[in-house]
Design a protein around this motif. Structure first.
Motif, PDB file in Angstrom:
ATOM      1  N   LEU A 300     -26.770  51.945  47.712  1.00 14.76           N
ATOM      2  CA  LEU A 300     -26.580  50.583  47.238  1.00 14.76           C
ATOM      3  C   LEU A 300     -25.127  50.137  47.399  1.00 14.76           C
ATOM      4  N   ALA A 301     -24.212  51.038  47.109  1.00 11.52           N
ATOM      5  CA  ALA A 301     -22.795  50.692  47.267  1.00 11.52           C
ATOM      6  C   ALA A 301     -22.451  50.425  48.731  1.00 11.52           C
ATOM      7  N   LEU A 302     -23.050  51.191  49.645  1.00 10.36           N
ATOM      8  CA  LEU A 302     -22.778  50.995  51.070  1.00 10.36           C
ATOM      9  C   LEU A 302     -23.295  49.634  51.545  1.00 10.36           C
ATOM     10  N   VAL A 303     -24.523  49.318  51.172  1.00 11.73           N
ATOM     11  CA  VAL A 303     -25.097  48.026  51.587  1.00 11.73           C
ATOM     12  C   VAL A 303     -24.295  46.869  51.001  1.00 11.73           C
ATOM     13  N   THR A 304     -23.982  46.951  49.716  1.00 13.43           N
ATOM     14  CA  THR A 304     -23.238  45.879  49.067  1.00 13.43           C
ATOM     15  C   THR A 304     -21.840  45.739  49.654  1.00 13.43           C
ATOM     16  N   SER A 305     -21.212  46.852  49.974  1.00 13.63           N
ATOM     17  CA  SER A 305     -19.859  46.804  50.533  1.00 13.63           C
ATOM     18  C   SER A 305     -19.847  46.124  51.894  1.00 13.63           C
ATOM     19  N   ILE A 306     -20.807  46.491  52.756  1.00 10.22           N
ATOM     20  CA  ILE A 306     -20.832  45.907  54.101  1.00 10.22           C
ATOM     21  C   ILE A 306     -21.225  44.436  54.056  1.00 10.22           C
ATOM     22  N   ALA A 307     -22.207  44.089  53.221  1.00  7.03           N
ATOM     23  CA  ALA A 307     -22.723  42.724  53.206  1.00  7.03           C
ATOM     24  C   ALA A 307     -21.896  41.773  52.355  1.00  7.03           C
ATOM     25  N   LEU A 308     -21.146  42.279  51.396  1.00  2.70           N
ATOM     26  CA  LEU A 308     -20.445  41.417  50.449  1.00  2.70           C
ATOM     27  C   LEU A 308     -18.942  41.651  50.448  1.00  2.70           C
ATOM     28  N   VAL A 309     -18.538  42.912  50.291  1.00  2.00           N
ATOM     29  CA  VAL A 309     -17.107  43.208  50.148  1.00  2.00           C
ATOM     30  C   VAL A 309     -16.363  43.001  51.463  1.00  2.00           C
ATOM     31  N   VAL A 310     -16.916  43.482  52.576  1.00  2.00           N
ATOM     32  CA  VAL A 310     -16.220  43.367  53.860  1.00  2.00           C
ATOM     33  C   VAL A 310     -15.958  41.912  54.243  1.00  2.00           C
ATOM     34  N   PRO A 311     -16.960  41.013  54.214  1.00  6.48           N
ATOM     35  CA  PRO A 311     -16.658  39.622  54.567  1.00  6.48           C
ATOM     36  C   PRO A 311     -15.606  38.988  53.664  1.00  6.48           C
ATOM     37  N   VAL A 312     -15.744  39.192  52.349  1.00  5.81           N
ATOM     38  CA  VAL A 312     -14.778  38.594  51.428  1.00  5.81           C
ATOM     39  C   VAL A 312     -13.390  39.185  51.641  1.00  5.81           C
ATOM     40  N   ALA A 313     -13.293  40.507  51.837  1.00  5.95           N
ATOM     41  CA  ALA A 313     -11.993  41.143  52.055  1.00  5.95           C
ATOM     42  C   ALA A 313     -11.340  40.652  53.343  1.00  5.95           C
ATOM     43  N   VAL A 314     -12.118  40.501  54.406  1.00  2.68           N
ATOM     44  CA  VAL A 314     -11.575  40.009  55.680  1.00  2.68           C
ATOM     45  C   VAL A 314     -11.048  38.590  55.521  1.00  2.68           C
ATOM     46  N   LEU A 315     -11.798  37.746  54.833  1.00  2.76           N
ATOM     47  CA  LEU A 315     -11.354  36.363  54.639  1.00  2.76           C
ATOM     48  C   LEU A 315     -10.076  36.311  53.813  1.00  2.76           C
ATOM     49  N   PHE A 316      -9.998  37.102  52.737  1.00  2.00           N
ATOM     50  CA  PHE A 316      -8.778  37.142  51.925  1.00  2.00           C
ATOM     51  C   PHE A 316      -7.600  37.682  52.737  1.00  2.00           C
ATOM     52  N   HIS A 317      -7.837  38.684  53.574  1.00  2.31           N
ATOM     53  CA  HIS A 317      -6.761  39.252  54.382  1.00  2.31           C
ATOM     54  C   HIS A 317      -6.153  38.204  55.305  1.00  2.31           C
ATOM     55  N   TRP A 318      -7.027  37.468  56.025  1.00  2.00           N
ATOM     56  CA  TRP A 318      -6.502  36.486  56.960  1.00  2.00           C
ATOM     57  C   TRP A 318      -5.905  35.284  56.241  1.00  2.00           C
ATOM     58  N   LEU A 319      -6.392  34.959  55.066  1.00  3.36           N
ATOM     59  CA  LEU A 319      -5.765  33.898  54.291  1.00  3.36           C
ATOM     60  C   LEU A 319      -4.355  34.305  53.866  1.00  3.36           C
ATOM     61  N   SER A 320      -4.198  35.548  53.421  1.00  2.00           N
ATOM     62  CA  SER A 320      -2.868  36.025  53.021  1.00  2.00           C
ATOM     63  C   SER A 320      -1.925  36.102  54.210  1.00  2.00           C
ATOM     64  N   VAL A 321      -2.444  36.510  55.376  1.00  2.00           N
ATOM     65  CA  VAL A 321      -1.616  36.529  56.587  1.00  2.00           C
ATOM     66  C   VAL A 321      -1.119  35.125  56.913  1.00  2.00           C
ATOM     67  N   GLY A 322      -2.024  34.146  56.803  1.00  2.00           N
ATOM     68  CA  GLY A 322      -1.633  32.766  57.076  1.00  2.00           C
ATOM     69  C   GLY A 322      -0.615  32.240  56.091  1.00  2.00           C
ATOM     70  N   LEU A 323      -0.790  32.559  54.800  1.00  2.00           N
ATOM     71  CA  LEU A 323       0.163  32.103  53.801  1.00  2.00           C
ATOM     72  C   LEU A 323       1.529  32.735  54.006  1.00  2.00           C
ATOM     73  N   GLN A 324       1.563  34.019  54.358  1.00  2.00           N
ATOM     74  CA  GLN A 324       2.835  34.695  54.579  1.00  2.00           C
ATOM     75  C   GLN A 324       3.574  34.165  55.803  1.00  2.00           C
ATOM     76  N   SER A 325       2.822  33.691  56.784  1.00  5.39           N
ATOM     77  CA  SER A 325       3.460  33.172  58.010  1.00  5.39           C
ATOM     78  C   SER A 325       3.709  31.667  57.929  1.00  5.39           C
ATOM     79  N   GLY A 326       3.462  31.065  56.778  1.00  6.79           N
ATOM     80  CA  GLY A 326       3.723  29.645  56.608  1.00  6.79           C
ATOM     81  C   GLY A 326       2.664  28.743  57.216  1.00  6.79           C
ATOM     82  N   GLU A 327       1.473  29.269  57.398  1.00  6.42           N
ATOM     83  CA  GLU A 327       0.377  28.490  57.978  1.00  6.42           C
ATOM     84  C   GLU A 327      -0.015  27.345  57.048  1.00  6.42           C
ATOM     85  N   THR A 328      -0.289  26.194  57.638  1.00  2.26           N
ATOM     86  CA  THR A 328      -0.807  25.059  56.864  1.00  2.26           C
ATOM     87  C   THR A 328      -2.314  24.966  57.059  1.00  2.26           C
ATOM     88  N   PHE A 329      -2.965  24.303  56.138  1.00  2.00           N
ATOM     89  CA  PHE A 329      -4.426  24.208  56.182  1.00  2.00           C
ATOM     90  C   PHE A 329      -4.837  22.736  56.131  1.00  2.00           C
TER      91      PHE A 329
END
Length: 535
Positions: A300-329
């Motif tokens: 259950l943890a594996l399925v939930t991690s791949i289907a839920l945690v990975v997408p959310v973590a990837v989106l947060f990662h790229w949002l933080s990268v954009g904020l650190q580089s001064g990206e505008t939205f």
């Protein structure tokens, strides 16, 4: 006997003042059939060359690709949903209530958002390859193609099956399984020989939802670069001068959809799964997992991690990268407001159209009401890209002034999601005792006064559920929004789509995260009470 009881005992008679409800119900059903009807008219205008170009080897390949993907995703979704539903409903799984909520949350993630996240995480030069680079791994297998589309769609559609199977398990009489175990069957044997056969109807209903979703999906297959009908129709529309050939290709896809519906109908037509007696209304005795507890939790943890945690973590990662580089939205907040506005408007219009249909189906059963009910579901069986193209053809020829207006966009949403509102209203309306409405009319109130003062307050939960479900699916809808939205009317879905095509991953991540937040709100309304989805 009370007044209400004596009135309820009499059969309901057709009343002339209900003709207004009938007219509204028939109009709503006709609205749902308009896209398909116009496609038939437009395809009939195609010449022999257009038909020969469409009915070629390339179309056969698209047909096989689409059918194979739908079958593979449906099978994999069933393989995930069935054990998860059983573990969370019939065993002593630790934190079962939390797992019930976590395993349905991928419904809030649109498939194209999941595809975007998986491409960034698992694609060429993605996060996984960068992590393995110090170990000497220079490349990893590509995620594009059939595998990527299958993985993405399986992880974000299996909750449809899970909800339906879970509701089916809760409706089963636990005494049947307990009798099987008392006769020497193990828990595993009772599950396969007794429980699974009784879940054929929920399995069929959930599988139909998944198969129709896969056939109509556009975003995930396009991002994963796997050719299916929806992707081919979208590409051909942008390059074809003869739009009649596009209409013919849309009809081929519609034919595939109705083949799937016919298969489902033929399997369930003569099925009988009701109880002979009343059964029991007690909770089932939970089965101890013992040595299987840790493997179940890890799975259950594996399925939930791949289907839920990975997408959310990837989106947060790229949002933080954009904020650190001064990206505008630019435009992300206006896109969020447009998404909420369009989804709320679609929810209100769709519920309003569905109310007369639900009333005649529940209160006036008969041949005409059944016809109205079936017609209202036609749009739901059509992929969004097909409905969008039909409305483009119709508006350009019949009412050019409506082309690329919010009215046409909301009309498309109502056609696509009308059955979702009807199902919520019908489930509430059948619980309202007809005698209460008859008693109101006996007090000299007409049908409209009775509806607004008596019926509507009693079916409010169904109204809210239908609104929330339409709001959720409208928020995630991509192809119809891409093709029909007015110029400069960006939503979060189209915003994300445009930014990922332009490789602005940080901006796409911001749109994706806002989309998840907006989609999570109706999820809480729909499933926050942990009752699942009743069929």
């Amino acid at each position: 006997m009370s007044v209400i009881g004596s009135i309820a005992a009499r059969p309901l008679r057709f009343r002339p003042h209900l003709s207004g409800i009938w007219m509204l119900a028939v109009a709503g059903a006709a609205m749902a059939c308009l896209p398909l009807g116009y496609l038939l008219v437009r395809a009939a205008e195609a010449d022999a060359d257009a038909w020969s170009r469409v009915l070629s080897d390339g179309t056969l390949r698209l047909l096989l690709n689409t059918a194979a993907l739908a079958a593979a995703v449906t099978a994999a979704s069933a393989a995930l949903a069935l054990p998860i539903a059983y573990l969370t409903e019939r065993t002593d799984l630790p934190f079962a209530r939390w797992w019930r909520s976590a395993t349905i949350m991928p419904l809030a993630i649109p498939s194209y958002v999941g595809a975007f996240a998986f491409i960034i995480a698992l694609g060429p030069n993605g996060s996984l390859q960068n992590l393995l680079a110090p170990l000497g791994v220079q490349s990893i297998p590509e995620i594009y193609g059939f595998f990527g589309a299958w993985l993405t769609l399986t992880l974000f559609t299996f909750p449809y099956l899970l909800l339906v199977i879970r509701a089916g398990l809760r409706d089963l009489d636990p005494a049947i399984e307990e009798s099987a175990r008392s006769l020497g069957q193990t828990a595993w044997g009772a599950f396969w020989r007794v429980t699974v056969p009784q879940l054929r109807v929920p399995l069929a209903a959930g599988s139909l939802l998944v198969a129709l979703y896969v056939i109509s999906d556009f975003g995930a297959v396009s991002m994963m670069q796997f050719d299916t009908f929806t992707r081919a129709i979208y590409i051909r529309f942008g390059s074809a001068f003869d739009r009649s050939s596009v209409a013919v290709l849309c009809l081929v896809l519609v034919a595939l959809v109705f083949v799937v519906l016919a298969i489902d109908w033929s399997q369930r037509r003569n099925a009988r799964y009701h109880r002979v007696g009343s059964g029991t209304a007690r909770a089932p005795r939970l089965i101890g997992l013992r040595r299987l507890r840790w493997p179940a939790l890890i799975g259950l943890a594996l399925v939930t991690s791949i289907a839920l945690v990975v997408p959310v973590a990837v989106l947060f990662h790229w949002l933080s990268v954009g904020l650190q580089s001064g990206e505008t939205f630019p435009g992300v907040w206006s896109a969020a407001l447009n998404s909420v506005y369009a989804s709320a408007l679609a929810g209100g219009v769709t519920v309003a159209v569905s109310i007369p249909i639900a009333i005649v189906v529940v209160r006036r059963p008969g041949m005409l009401s059944r016809l109205v009910d079936r017609a209202a579901y036609v749009g739901y069986a059509l992929p969004g890209v097909v409905v969008a193209f039909a409305l483009i053809f119709f508006s350009l020829r019949a009412v050019p002034g409506l082309y690329q207006t919010i009215a046409v966009l909301i009309f498309a949403y109502a056609v696509l999601f009308l059955p979702q509102a009807i199902s919520g209203l019908r489930s509430s309306l059948v619980r309202v005792q007809p005698g209460i409405e008859e008693a109101s009319r006996a007090l000299n109130r007409n049908s409209w006064q009775t509806f607004f003062s008596v019926t509507l307050p009693l079916i409010t939960p169904g109204v809210l559920a239908g609104f929330a479900l339409v709001f959720l699916t409208t928020m995630k809808e991509l192809p119809a929004t891409l093709l029909l939205a007015p110029i400069e009317f960006d939503t979060l879905a189209t915003n994300l789509w445009g930014h990922q095509e332009d490789v602005f991953f940080a901006r796409a991540a911001a749109s994706g995260l806002l989309l998840l937040v907006c989609a999570a709100l109706p999820m809480i309304i729909l499933f926050g009470n942990d009752r699942g989805l009743r069929t």
